[in-house]
Scaffold this motif. Structure first.
Motif, PDB file in Angstrom:
ATOM      1  N   GLY A  54     -44.258  28.811 -33.638  1.00  0.00           N
ATOM      2  CA  GLY A  54     -43.039  29.658 -33.864  1.00  0.00           C
ATOM      3  C   GLY A  54     -43.007  30.303 -35.024  1.00  0.00           C
ATOM      4  N   TYR A  55     -41.950  30.774 -35.261  1.00  0.00           N
ATOM      5  CA  TYR A  55     -41.717  31.725 -36.479  1.00  0.00           C
ATOM      6  C   TYR A  55     -40.828  30.854 -37.441  1.00  0.00           C
ATOM      7  CZ  TYR A  55     -43.842  35.326 -33.461  1.00  0.00           C
ATOM      8  OH  TYR A  55     -44.754  36.115 -32.782  1.00  0.00           O
ATOM      9  N   ASP A  56     -41.438  30.507 -38.607  1.00  0.00           N
ATOM     10  CA  ASP A  56     -40.584  29.954 -39.667  1.00  0.00           C
ATOM     11  C   ASP A  56     -40.110  31.145 -40.618  1.00  0.00           C
ATOM     12  OD1 ASP A  56     -42.783  30.418 -40.783  1.00  0.00           O
ATOM     13  OD2 ASP A  56     -43.172  28.350 -41.306  1.00  0.00           O
ATOM     14  N   LYS A  57     -39.350  30.701 -41.470  1.00  0.00           N
ATOM     15  CA  LYS A  57     -38.941  31.635 -42.607  1.00  0.00           C
ATOM     16  C   LYS A  57     -40.195  32.359 -43.396  1.00  0.00           C
ATOM     17  CE  LYS A  57     -35.647  30.370 -45.185  1.00  0.00           C
ATOM     18  NZ  LYS A  57     -34.897  29.707 -46.322  1.00  0.00           N
ATOM     19  N   ALA A  58     -41.320  31.792 -43.405  1.00  0.00           N
ATOM     20  CA  ALA A  58     -42.289  32.562 -44.078  1.00  0.00           C
ATOM     21  C   ALA A  58     -42.987  33.453 -43.343  1.00  0.00           C
ATOM     22  CB  ALA A  58     -43.406  31.470 -44.360  1.00  0.00           C
ATOM     23  N   SER A  59     -42.717  33.394 -41.958  1.00  0.00           N
ATOM     24  CA  SER A  59     -43.142  34.645 -41.015  1.00  0.00           C
ATOM     25  C   SER A  59     -42.545  35.748 -41.179  1.00  0.00           C
ATOM     26  CB  SER A  59     -43.220  33.986 -39.778  1.00  0.00           C
ATOM     27  OG  SER A  59     -43.752  32.960 -39.417  1.00  0.00           O
ATOM     28  N   PHE A  60     -41.463  35.872 -41.683  1.00  0.00           N
ATOM     29  CA  PHE A  60     -40.637  37.168 -41.934  1.00  0.00           C
ATOM     30  C   PHE A  60     -40.945  37.619 -43.431  1.00  0.00           C
ATOM     31  CE2 PHE A  60     -38.603  34.859 -38.803  1.00  0.00           C
ATOM     32  CZ  PHE A  60     -37.870  35.593 -37.774  1.00  0.00           C
ATOM     33  N   SER A  61     -40.473  39.157 -43.535  1.00  0.00           N
ATOM     34  CA  SER A  61     -40.669  39.600 -44.824  1.00  0.00           C
ATOM     35  C   SER A  61     -39.265  40.259 -45.279  1.00  0.00           C
ATOM     36  CB  SER A  61     -41.756  40.725 -44.732  1.00  0.00           C
ATOM     37  OG  SER A  61     -41.284  42.074 -43.657  1.00  0.00           O
ATOM     38  N   PHE A  62     -39.077  40.185 -46.560  1.00  0.00           N
ATOM     39  CA  PHE A  62     -37.607  40.600 -46.942  1.00  0.00           C
ATOM     40  C   PHE A  62     -37.543  41.866 -48.042  1.00  0.00           C
ATOM     41  CE2 PHE A  62     -37.262  36.350 -45.281  1.00  0.00           C
ATOM     42  CZ  PHE A  62     -36.371  36.500 -44.267  1.00  0.00           C
ATOM     43  N   ASP A  63     -36.932  42.899 -47.859  1.00  0.00           N
ATOM     44  CA  ASP A  63     -36.987  43.820 -48.788  1.00  0.00           C
ATOM     45  C   ASP A  63     -35.653  43.658 -49.625  1.00  0.00           C
ATOM     46  OD1 ASP A  63     -36.823  46.079 -50.085  1.00  0.00           O
ATOM     47  OD2 ASP A  63     -37.959  47.349 -48.688  1.00  0.00           O
ATOM     48  N   ASP A  99     -34.780  45.365 -52.150  1.00  0.00           N
ATOM     49  CA  ASP A  99     -34.282  46.634 -52.467  1.00  0.00           C
ATOM     50  C   ASP A  99     -33.515  47.287 -51.503  1.00  0.00           C
ATOM     51  OD1 ASP A  99     -35.446  46.247 -55.153  1.00  0.00           O
ATOM     52  OD2 ASP A  99     -37.247  47.265 -54.475  1.00  0.00           O
ATOM     53  N   ARG A 100     -33.871  47.469 -50.138  1.00  0.00           N
ATOM     54  CA  ARG A 100     -33.277  47.979 -49.222  1.00  0.00           C
ATOM     55  C   ARG A 100     -32.284  47.099 -48.551  1.00  0.00           C
ATOM     56  NH1 ARG A 100     -38.388  51.640 -46.383  1.00  0.00           N
ATOM     57  NH2 ARG A 100     -38.691  52.844 -47.998  1.00  0.00           N
ATOM     58  N   ARG A 101     -32.353  45.680 -48.915  1.00  0.00           N
ATOM     59  CA  ARG A 101     -31.414  44.731 -48.304  1.00  0.00           C
ATOM     60  C   ARG A 101     -31.480  44.722 -46.708  1.00  0.00           C
ATOM     61  NH1 ARG A 101     -26.743  44.043 -51.365  1.00  0.00           N
ATOM     62  NH2 ARG A 101     -25.350  43.862 -49.607  1.00  0.00           N
ATOM     63  N   ARG A 102     -32.899  44.328 -46.528  1.00  0.00           N
ATOM     64  CA  ARG A 102     -33.130  44.051 -45.032  1.00  0.00           C
ATOM     65  C   ARG A 102     -34.447  43.122 -44.648  1.00  0.00           C
ATOM     66  NH1 ARG A 102     -35.527  50.028 -43.023  1.00  0.00           N
ATOM     67  NH2 ARG A 102     -37.636  49.814 -44.281  1.00  0.00           N
ATOM     68  N   GLY A 103     -34.407  42.447 -43.604  1.00  0.00           N
ATOM     69  CA  GLY A 103     -35.429  41.656 -43.372  1.00  0.00           C
ATOM     70  C   GLY A 103     -36.123  42.292 -42.158  1.00  0.00           C
ATOM     71  N   THR A 104     -37.494  41.740 -42.078  1.00  0.00           N
ATOM     72  CA  THR A 104     -38.315  42.163 -40.827  1.00  0.00           C
ATOM     73  C   THR A 104     -38.911  41.080 -40.081  1.00  0.00           C
ATOM     74  OG1 THR A 104     -38.947  44.175 -41.814  1.00  0.00           O
ATOM     75  CG2 THR A 104     -40.126  43.882 -40.277  1.00  0.00           C
ATOM     76  N   CYS A 105     -38.723  41.001 -38.971  1.00  0.00           N
ATOM     77  CA  CYS A 105     -39.236  39.698 -38.106  1.00  0.00           C
ATOM     78  C   CYS A 105     -40.847  40.037 -37.885  1.00  0.00           C
ATOM     79  CB  CYS A 105     -38.287  39.407 -36.900  1.00  0.00           C
ATOM     80  SG  CYS A 105     -38.892  40.693 -35.633  1.00  0.00           S
TER      81      CYS A 105
END
Length: 544
Positions: A382-391, A393-399
């Motif tokens: 599955g998708y753990d925290k390391a599978s997500f990216s976080f910006d 500066d723009r204050r958002r995460g991407t799955c």
């Protein structure tokens, strides 16, 4: 002893001026007493045995700079000397002075690598249950009153108290019945309250309240008992119980007294091992030494460069390793021996500590960072925290599916500042891989700030490499140092009571271990780096 030939004067009388008077007849040199105390710990001797060694052994006389016909001194001088060291705030001087001398000789310097670990220390007390603690606390107060104010005490108690408290509680058998044990506990409680009330009465001497045993009794009674008055005016004394048992609660372990004779000992539990006492943290150098060949040893008379203990910190048994790390680094910097890299087990660091140590102390921590404990990471599916990216500066995460978070909320959880990124139900609901991502209807991910998040990600990635594993393998050597210190100097069980004297003991023990290792270095004795049991040395291939 070669320490005198190689280093000359290690301890100087001038450093002890604050702990010793300047008037009266000259006493024994405190510098000589310091060296004699270190030698005492190097062989784990009692005070009487050490005094005999000073008087009888030629090697000790030479190390101390004494004449061969010097009569030495009485064994009681050692205990008086230790008390003066504690009172004069010189508990760390045994190790500090030796380290300063080694720095001056070029045998130690800042930088390189160091490693640290902790071990338990048993207090110089008997393990007491709550019933024994209550009874012994009353008895200790009575002993103090009988010594300081016998006439006053005779008017406060009767002869029945002598039958109950005339001997130590551990010298007679406690009741086996739980009912009788509870009744005895309440009786102890009433007696303790009676003594406290009498000592604080308006007609009692004021100085009685200042007796240490009275303050100990008061503190123990606050923690173990409570009393109240019923509507009919009857005073009721009860033992405190845990809130889980319907009681009004007991103090946390870090504050709970377990002996009336040592107020600094605590009960602690690490995994499946519990003990009453303290905890000691040992730090030693572990910079890879230059390879010494037999030819070099024969030419120079020197052995392998030893790893030396550069830091000792004694804490309460309940103090977490992570809480002690900053104090360890502060002490290393105070002696000018802060390492570039510090090897630690996972009990010491956190992302905050890694950044703080680098910024404040200039020390890089080499330690395994705790892994992600989410169910996705544990199952490795599955998708753990390391599978997500976080910006940030723009204050958002991407799955992993390319969907961005709908909210980015800074908040505070359990006294920690965090960021919670959330994806909406409308985003997660129709996702074809939602089962790989979350068990709920939407995904929430908790983050730390950018610096901590990036430090954690970098550390977790680095600790999977072979290079990091090779560097970290050197940490295990501290276990041998702990074994040598506990077995050779006997610090597994504290000799003295109280945190200040126990800390003094551990610093002297560290200085003794350093001298033992330096002696092996100066005499060309190689370090035993490949110790093996007799069984593993057998070659069974030919026998088969």
């Amino acid at each position: 002893m070669r320490i005198r030939d190689e280093l000359g004067v290690v301890y100087e009388d001038g450093r002890f001026t604050g702990a010793f008077g300047v008037r009266g007849r000259p006493g024994i040199s405190p510098a000589q007493l310091m060296m004699a105390t270190v030698l005492q710990f190097s062989e784990n001797l009692t005070d009487r045995q050490a005094a005999d060694a000073v008087r009888d052994r030629m090697s000790w006389k030479y190390a101390l700079g004494l004449d061969l016909d010097d009569p030495g001194f009485d064994a009681s001088v050692f205990s008086e000397f230790r008390a003066r060291l504690v009172e004069g705030d010189l508990a760390t001087h045994a190790l500090d002075a030796l380290l300063a001398r080694l720095v001056a000789e070029g045998l130690l310097k800042a930088g390189g690598r160091a490693r640290t670990d902790s071990t338990h220390v048993l207090g110089a007390i008997r393990n007491l249950c709550r019933l024994e603690l209550a009874g012994e606390s009353v008895r200790a107060a009575l002993e103090a009153f009988a010594s300081a104010a016998p006439a006053w005490l005779a008017g406060v108690i009767d002869d029945s108290w002598q039958r109950r408290y005339g001997a130590r509680v551990d010298t007679w058998r406690l009741p086996a019945s739980e009912t009788k044990r509870k009744a005895l506990m309440v009786e102890y409680g009433r007696d303790g309250y009676h003594l406290l009330a009498a000592a604080h009465a308006h007609d009692a001497p004021v100085w009685l309240r200042e007796i240490p045993a009275v303050d100990v009794l008061r503190r123990v009674w606050v923690q173990q008992f409570y009393r109240y008055t019923t509507g009919s005016g009857t005073e009721v004394v009860r033992r405190r119980e845990n809130t889980s048992e319907g009681g009004d609660g007991l103090p946390p372990g870090r504050d709970r007294l377990i002996s009336p004779y040592d107020l600094d000992t605590r009960h602690s539990l690490k995994r499946d091992h519990g003990w009453d006492g303290y905890k000691v943290h040992l730090t030693e150098t572990c910079t890879p030494p230059e390879t010494t060949t037999p030819e070099t040893t024969a030419a120079t008379g020197r052995g392998d460069t030893p790893n030396l203990i550069t830091g000792v910190l004694t804490t309460l048994a309940t103090t977490p390793d992570a809480a002690a790390l900053d104090d360890i680094h502060t002490e290393l910097r105070r002696n000018g021996l802060a390492p570039d890299e510090h090897l630690l087990d996972s009990g010491y660091p956190s992302a905050d500590q890694m950044i703080h140590s680098a910024r404040v102390h200039g020390i890089s921590l080499v330690t395994p960072v705790l892994l992600d404990h989410s169910h996705q990471a544990k199952a490795r599916a599955g998708y753990d925290k390391a599978s997500f990216s976080f910006d940030f500066d723009r204050r958002r995460g991407t799955c992993p599916q390319g969907q961005t978070s709908s909210t980015w909320n800074p908040c505070r959880q359990h006294t920690t500042d965090v960021i919670v990124a959330t994806w909406t139900k409308s985003t997660c609901g129709p996702c074809p891989v939602r089962d790989l991502c979350t068990k709920g209807q939407q995904r929430h991910i908790t983050l730390r700030d950018r610096a901590l998040h990036e430090a954690t990600i970098t550390a977790r990635a680095e600790q999977t490499t072979d290079e990091w594993k090779r560097r970290y393998a050197a940490r295990s050597g501290i276990e041998g140092t702990i074994r040598q210190t506990t077995h050779v100097t006997g610090i597994r069980t504290a000799r003295y009571r109280g945190l200040p004297k126990t800390s003094l003991e551990h610093n002297i023990a560290a200085a003794a271990i350093n001298m033992i290792r330096l002696d092996a270095y100066w005499t060309g004795k190689p370090l035993d780096r490949t110790r093996a049991t007799h069984l593993t040395r057998l070659d069974l291939t030919h026998a088969a």
